[in-house]
Design a protein around this motif. Structure first.
Motif, PDB file in Angstrom:
ATOM      1  N   ASN A 260       0.873  -1.174   0.000  1.00  0.00           N
ATOM      2  CA  ASN A 260       0.000   0.000   0.000  1.00  0.00           C
ATOM      3  C   ASN A 260       0.907   1.220   0.000  1.00  0.00           C
ATOM      4  O   ASN A 260       2.115   1.091  -0.226  1.00  0.00           O
ATOM      5  CB  ASN A 260      -0.963  -0.018   1.201  1.00  0.00           C
ATOM      6  N   SER A 261       0.365   2.392   0.234  1.00  0.00           N
ATOM      7  CA  SER A 261       1.183   3.604   0.148  1.00  0.00           C
ATOM      8  C   SER A 261       2.229   3.697   1.252  1.00  0.00           C
ATOM      9  O   SER A 261       3.130   4.536   1.190  1.00  0.00           O
ATOM     10  CB  SER A 261       0.273   4.840   0.198  1.00  0.00           C
ATOM     11  N   ASP A 262       2.133   2.830   2.269  1.00  0.00           N
ATOM     12  CA  ASP A 262       3.049   2.907   3.397  1.00  0.00           C
ATOM     13  C   ASP A 262       3.899   1.663   3.604  1.00  0.00           C
ATOM     14  O   ASP A 262       4.957   1.736   4.234  1.00  0.00           O
ATOM     15  CB  ASP A 262       2.273   3.174   4.699  1.00  0.00           C
ATOM     16  N   GLN A 263       3.473   0.506   3.123  1.00  0.00           N
ATOM     17  CA  GLN A 263       4.176  -0.745   3.368  1.00  0.00           C
ATOM     18  C   GLN A 263       4.830  -1.279   2.097  1.00  0.00           C
ATOM     19  O   GLN A 263       4.236  -1.237   1.020  1.00  0.00           O
ATOM     20  CB  GLN A 263       3.221  -1.809   3.901  1.00  0.00           C
ATOM     21  N   ALA A 264       6.042  -1.798   2.252  1.00  0.00           N
ATOM     22  CA  ALA A 264       6.767  -2.411   1.142  1.00  0.00           C
ATOM     23  C   ALA A 264       7.005  -3.884   1.440  1.00  0.00           C
ATOM     24  O   ALA A 264       7.234  -4.276   2.589  1.00  0.00           O
ATOM     25  CB  ALA A 264       8.097  -1.703   0.927  1.00  0.00           C
ATOM     26  N   ALA A 265       6.948  -4.711   0.397  1.00  0.00           N
ATOM     27  CA  ALA A 265       7.197  -6.148   0.527  1.00  0.00           C
ATOM     28  C   ALA A 265       8.451  -6.524  -0.248  1.00  0.00           C
ATOM     29  O   ALA A 265       8.720  -5.974  -1.318  1.00  0.00           O
ATOM     30  CB  ALA A 265       6.002  -6.947   0.010  1.00  0.00           C
ATOM     31  N   PHE A 266       9.222  -7.460   0.304  1.00  0.00           N
ATOM     32  CA  PHE A 266      10.447  -7.911  -0.363  1.00  0.00           C
ATOM     33  C   PHE A 266      10.869  -9.248   0.226  1.00  0.00           C
ATOM     34  O   PHE A 266      10.427  -9.639   1.311  1.00  0.00           O
ATOM     35  CB  PHE A 266      11.572  -6.882  -0.185  1.00  0.00           C
ATOM     36  N   ILE A 267      11.733  -9.951  -0.489  1.00  0.00           N
ATOM     37  CA  ILE A 267      12.263 -11.231  -0.027  1.00  0.00           C
ATOM     38  C   ILE A 267      13.709 -11.021   0.397  1.00  0.00           C
ATOM     39  O   ILE A 267      14.550 -10.578  -0.379  1.00  0.00           O
ATOM     40  CB  ILE A 267      12.177 -12.311  -1.121  1.00  0.00           C
ATOM     41  N   GLY A 268      13.991 -11.344   1.657  1.00  0.00           N
ATOM     42  CA  GLY A 268      15.325 -11.173   2.186  1.00  0.00           C
ATOM     43  C   GLY A 268      16.276 -12.249   1.698  1.00  0.00           C
ATOM     44  O   GLY A 268      15.869 -13.247   1.091  1.00  0.00           O
ATOM     45  N   ARG A 269      17.520 -12.030   1.987  1.00  0.00           N
ATOM     46  CA  ARG A 269      18.553 -12.976   1.568  1.00  0.00           C
ATOM     47  C   ARG A 269      18.334 -14.367   2.171  1.00  0.00           C
ATOM     48  O   ARG A 269      18.761 -15.374   1.622  1.00  0.00           O
ATOM     49  CB  ARG A 269      19.939 -12.445   1.969  1.00  0.00           C
ATOM     50  N   ASP A 270      17.614 -14.428   3.296  1.00  0.00           N
ATOM     51  CA  ASP A 270      17.318 -15.702   3.936  1.00  0.00           C
ATOM     52  C   ASP A 270      16.097 -16.396   3.347  1.00  0.00           C
ATOM     53  O   ASP A 270      15.693 -17.463   3.817  1.00  0.00           O
ATOM     54  CB  ASP A 270      17.121 -15.511   5.445  1.00  0.00           C
ATOM     55  N   GLY A 271      15.476 -15.789   2.319  1.00  0.00           N
ATOM     56  CA  GLY A 271      14.320 -16.404   1.683  1.00  0.00           C
ATOM     57  C   GLY A 271      12.998 -16.082   2.344  1.00  0.00           C
ATOM     58  O   GLY A 271      11.957 -16.624   1.954  1.00  0.00           O
ATOM     59  N   THR A 272      12.993 -15.176   3.318  1.00  0.00           N
ATOM     60  CA  THR A 272      11.759 -14.788   4.006  1.00  0.00           C
ATOM     61  C   THR A 272      11.096 -13.622   3.271  1.00  0.00           C
ATOM     62  O   THR A 272      11.763 -12.678   2.857  1.00  0.00           O
ATOM     63  CB  THR A 272      12.065 -14.366   5.454  1.00  0.00           C
ATOM     64  N   LEU A 273       9.770 -13.704   3.124  1.00  0.00           N
ATOM     65  CA  LEU A 273       9.011 -12.603   2.542  1.00  0.00           C
ATOM     66  C   LEU A 273       8.594 -11.656   3.660  1.00  0.00           C
ATOM     67  O   LEU A 273       7.826 -12.029   4.559  1.00  0.00           O
ATOM     68  CB  LEU A 273       7.783 -13.129   1.794  1.00  0.00           C
ATOM     69  N   TYR A 274       9.113 -10.431   3.609  1.00  0.00           N
ATOM     70  CA  TYR A 274       8.879  -9.437   4.656  1.00  0.00           C
ATOM     71  C   TYR A 274       7.951  -8.328   4.172  1.00  0.00           C
ATOM     72  O   TYR A 274       7.836  -8.066   2.968  1.00  0.00           O
ATOM     73  CB  TYR A 274      10.196  -8.782   5.074  1.00  0.00           C
ATOM     74  N   ALA A 275       7.348  -7.641   5.141  1.00  0.00           N
ATOM     75  CA  ALA A 275       6.653  -6.377   4.895  1.00  0.00           C
ATOM     76  C   ALA A 275       7.224  -5.352   5.861  1.00  0.00           C
ATOM     77  O   ALA A 275       7.324  -5.609   7.068  1.00  0.00           O
ATOM     78  CB  ALA A 275       5.155  -6.530   5.105  1.00  0.00           C
TER      79      ALA A 275
END
Length: 384
Positions: A260-275
Motif C-alpha cells: 500500500n502507500s506505506d508498506q513495502a514487501a520484499f524477499i530477504g537474503r534468507d528467503g523470508t518474505l517481509y513487509a
C-alpha cells in the motif's frame, strides 16, 4: 534492431526484481510474527483461487515476439516482430491462440513495458545519429507523450522501466558514459513533468539499479549493487538530498513492491518474505519461505512460489497471507502477472529441469544453443 534495443528488451523479459535480508542499522525495531502455517490452513475457505482453465500460449505467439502484460480485463498485449509485417503491437484474447493487430511500429522502436492500468506502452527508439528517445504510447488512440526527446549521451541503466502502482509515475535510471553521475528520473504522466534525482551512493556499484516509487511519487524502493549482493534501500528525496529510511540485503532475482502507500514487501537474503512499514519502523514476516512473488493490481492478492517450481496464490490480510492454494507445479517462473480484474494469472517460465532463458548450460560433450521450445512454459491460469 540496434544492440542497445536488443539489450533493453532482454533485460525486460528475463529479469525479476532483486531482494535479500540483513539490516544495516542498529535501531530498535518492531518485529511482527505472523500466524503459524497451521493457523493459516485453518483460515482457508473454499472457492477462492479455484482453477477453471489453463491456456498454454502457442509457440508461434512467443517465438516471434514478447508478451508484455495485461492491457484489458481479459486481453494481453504482445510486441510482435516479423520480417514481412515488421513490428506491431497485438492484442491476445482467450483462448490466446492468435493475435489481433492494434497498430504498426517504426523498425527502430522497441516496446519496453506496459503501465499497470494497461493504458500506456513505454516506447524506446534510436536515430541514425545515435540519439535515443523515450515516449509513452496510448493504446486507446496511439497518441504519444514524449518523456525524453533526442538524448545523446545518457545510458539507460534500468533493468526495468518501473511504474507506480497507480500508473502515474514512471521511473528509470541513467548515467553518463563514465558512470560517475547516476541519475534517477521520475516522469509524472499527469503533469508531464520530468524530475531528476542523484542516485544515493552513485558510482559503478549502482549500474543495475532499479527504482519504484510510491503512488504519491515521494518514497522510493531502490534496488542496486551487483546481482550477487543486491540491496533494497527505502527512502525519500528532500531538498535534493536523499534520506534513508531502511536498508535490507535481498535475495537475487526477486521483486520488491508496495503493498500500500506505506508498506513495502520484499524477499530477504534468507528467503523470508517481509513487509516493512516506515511509519513505525516495523517489519513483519508474511511468509517464512518464498522464491518470488507478484501482487495483484489492487494488491489484495499475491502469487508466490515455493521450492522454486510450485506456484501458490493467497489473500493479503494485514500481515498474513490467507487462503493459500497451490495452483501449478513443475515450472520456474521468471514472470507472473495478474489480469486487471484478478481473474487470470499470466505465467512465463521453464520446466524445472530446463535451463532458464538467457542462460546456457551444457552437459559434458554437448553444445546447447538455447532453451528448447518444449521446456518453455508460457501459460494463463483462469480462475472460476
Amino acid at each position: 534492431m540496434s544492440k542497445k534495443i536488443t539489450f533493453l528488451l532482454a533485460s525486460i523479459v528475463l529479469t525479476g526484481f532483486l531482494l535479500t535480508g540483513c539490516m544495516r542499522d542498529q535501531r530498535s525495531q518492531t518485529i511482527i510474527i505472523p500466524d503459524t502455517e497451521e493457523d493459516r490452513e485453518q483460515s482457508q475457505t473454499n472457492g477462492l483461487f479455484e482453477v477453471k482453465t489453463i491456456f498454454r500460449l502457442p509457440e508461434d505467439i512467443w517465438r516471434s515476439g514478447s508478451v508484455l502484460g495485461w492491457y484489458g480485463p481479459d486481453e494481453l498485449l504482445r510486441f510482435a516482430q516479423d520480417r514481412v509485417s515488421g513490428q506491431t503491437l497485438e492484442s491476445l484474447a482467450a483462448p490466446f491462440e492468435s493475435g489481433e493487430k492494434l497498430f504498426s511500429l517504426d523498425k527502430k522502436t522497441a516496446i519496453l513495458g506496459l503501465s499497470p492500468d494497461g493504458r500506456y506502452a513505454v516506447s524506446y527508439g534510436t536515430d541514425s545519429d545515435g540519439s535515443s528517445s523515450l515516449q509513452l504510447i496510448s493504446l486507446a488512440d496511439q497518441s504519444e507523450k514524449v518523456v525524453v526527446d533526442k538524448t545523446a549521451s545518457s545510458e539507460f541503466l534500468s533493468k526495468w522501466f518501473m511504474w507506480s502502482d497507480n500508473s502515474r509515475f514512471l521511473s528509470y535510471v541513467t548515467s553518463d558514459d563514465r558512470m560517475t553521475d547516476v541519475t534517477v528520473n521520475l516522469y509524472d504522466s499527469e503533469s508531464g513533468e520530468l524530475r531528476h534525482y542523484a542516485m544515493p551512493g552513485g558510482g559503478k556499484e549502482n549500474f543495475s539499479a532499479t527504482v519504484k516509487f510510491s503512488d504519491d511519487g515521494k518514497t522510493a524502493l531502490i534496488i542496486n549493487g551487483y546481482s550477487d549482493r543486491p540491496e533494497l534501500t527505502i527512502g525519500t528525496w528532500k531538498g535534493g538530498k536523499f534520506s534513508v529510511l531502511y536498508q535490507h540485503e535481498l535475495a537475487g532475482g526477486t521483486p520488491a513492491a508496495w503493498i500500500n502507500s506505506d508498506q513495502a514487501a520484499f524477499i530477504g537474503r534468507d528467503g523470508t518474505l517481509y513487509a516493512y512499514d516506515p511509519r513505525n519502523d516495523a517489519i513483519a514476516i508474511l511468509l517464512e519461505r518464498a522464491d518470488t512473488f507478484q501482487l495483484s493490481p489492487d494488491r489484495k492478492y499475491i502469487a508466490f512460489t515455493k521450492n522454486q517450481d510450485t506456484i501458490y496464490a493467497g489473500k493479503l490480510q494485514g500481515n498474513n497471507i490467507l487462503n493459500q492454494k497451490s495452483l501449478y507445479q513443475g515450472v520456474i517462473p521468471w514472470q507472473m502477472a495478474w489480469s486487471l480484474d484478478n481473474g487470470e494469472l499470466l505465467v512465463q517460465g521453464q520446466k524445472t529441469y530446463a535451463i532458464l532463458p538467457g542462460k546456457q548450460e551444457a552437459r559434458e560433450g554437448e553444445v546447447v544453443s538455447g532453451p528448447a521450445a518444449a521446456d518453455y512454459l508460457p501459460f494463463i491460469i483462469e480462475f472460476k
